[in-house]
Motif scaffolding. Structure first.
Motif, short mmCIF file in Angstrom:
data_model
loop_
_atom_site.label_atom_id
_atom_site.label_comp_id
_atom_site.label_asym_id
_atom_site.label_seq_id
_atom_site.Cartn_x
_atom_site.Cartn_y
_atom_site.Cartn_z
N ARG A 93 79.92 -45.51 -45.51
CA ARG A 93 79.26 -45.50 -44.21
C ARG A 93 80.05 -46.25 -43.13
O ARG A 93 80.83 -47.14 -43.43
N VAL A 94 79.76 -45.86 -41.88
CA VAL A 94 80.38 -46.48 -40.71
C VAL A 94 79.28 -46.98 -39.77
O VAL A 94 78.15 -46.49 -39.81
N VAL A 132 87.10 -41.11 -36.72
CA VAL A 132 86.38 -41.70 -37.85
C VAL A 132 85.68 -40.58 -38.61
O VAL A 132 84.91 -39.81 -38.04
N PHE A 133 85.92 -40.53 -39.91
CA PHE A 133 85.29 -39.57 -40.80
C PHE A 133 84.58 -40.36 -41.90
O PHE A 133 85.17 -41.25 -42.50
N PRO A 181 76.27 -54.66 -41.98
CA PRO A 181 77.69 -55.00 -42.00
C PRO A 181 78.27 -54.93 -43.41
O PRO A 181 77.55 -54.90 -44.41
N GLN A 182 79.58 -54.93 -43.47
CA GLN A 182 80.28 -54.91 -44.75
C GLN A 182 80.11 -56.20 -45.53
O GLN A 182 79.73 -56.20 -46.70
N ASN A 213 75.24 -50.22 -46.69
CA ASN A 213 75.92 -50.87 -45.56
C ASN A 213 77.15 -50.08 -45.14
O ASN A 213 77.68 -49.26 -45.89
N ALA A 214 77.61 -50.36 -43.92
CA ALA A 214 78.86 -49.80 -43.43
C ALA A 214 80.04 -50.60 -43.97
O ALA A 214 79.90 -51.78 -44.33
N VAL A 215 81.20 -49.96 -44.03
CA VAL A 215 82.42 -50.67 -44.44
C VAL A 215 83.48 -50.61 -43.34
O VAL A 215 84.63 -51.00 -43.55
N TRP A 216 83.08 -50.12 -42.17
CA TRP A 216 84.01 -50.03 -41.04
C TRP A 216 83.19 -50.13 -39.76
O TRP A 216 82.13 -49.50 -39.65
#
Length: 216
Positions: A115-116, A129-130, A138-139, A91-94
């Motif tokens: 991940r984003v 964003v890096f 989703p987070q 999942n993304a965290v941002w």
């Protein structure tokens, strides 16, 4: 010397300077993280600022602490949010909402050991964003924020709150806050040498001759 001076130097040049200062194993380099916004791995975006660290844990973790404030609300203006997520989560965290709040607060950008998602939203807001990769998940369904402003270990690099993050198209590097002045001095010295090397090589001089003249 100010952090603004570091913006004059690429992450490659800063890595060289740190290695010459004996910073091991990889000169502060945080591997496998790429720029996703404002564009994917292109452009002249470079962010420099103190790290605001965030540690994510699995959602099922009931023993790790929980921050009082949302980590984006707690992030300091001028900082770069650095998020560490469990290595195996998909999942993304941002996402875009986080960028909207961070941008309004004056945060310079985010670096994610994870991940984003919502790539177009970050790009529309031109927010740096890096990240290691991206996701559509989703987070909050998988992980949660735990500790903020604590040291984080990433591939043998220990990142402490307030250490200086530099991120650009070439990658991400961590400069220990007590080495900033030395790094700037080294960068100034060695970039001048490289300029002379570049000029000589463009004029047809061999690499061996050039390096013997300017680098040895």
């Amino acid at each position: 010397m100010s952090l603004e001076e570091l913006k004059n130097f690429s992450t490659c040049e800063i890595a060289d300077a740190l290695l010459k200062l004996g910073q091991r194993p990889w000169g502060g380099y945080v591997p496998d993280i790429e720029m996703w916004s404002p564009a994917y791995c292109e452009g002249d975006t470079r962010i420099v600022g103190p790290a605001f660290t965030v540690k994510m844990v699995y959602k099922e973790d009931k023993t790790s602490p929980t921050p009082t404030d949302h980590f984006v609300d707690a992030a300091e203006p001028g900082s770069i949010v650095f998020i560490s997520a469990p290595s195996d989560v998909k999942n993304a965290v941002w996402g875009g909402l986080m960028t909207a709040r961070a941008r309004a607060k004056g945060v310079q950008g985010v670096v994610i050991d994870g991940r984003v998602r919502d790539l177009n939203e970050h790009r529309e807001m031109k927010f740096p964003v890096f990240a290691k990769s991206h996701s559509i998940l989703p987070q909050n369904a998988f992980v949660r924020p735990s500790e903020i402003q604590v040291p984080i270990t990433l591939s043998s690099v220990v990142l402490s709150p307030g250490d200086v993050i530099v991120a650009d198209v070439d990658g991400v590097i961590c400069v220990p806050k007590d080495k900033v002045e030395q790094v700037i001095l080294n960068c100034k010295k060695y970039t001048e040498i490289d300029k002379k090397c570049m000029k000589a090589l463009q004029e047809g001089q061999s690499v061996k001759e050039t390096f013997a003249t300017y680098r040895d």
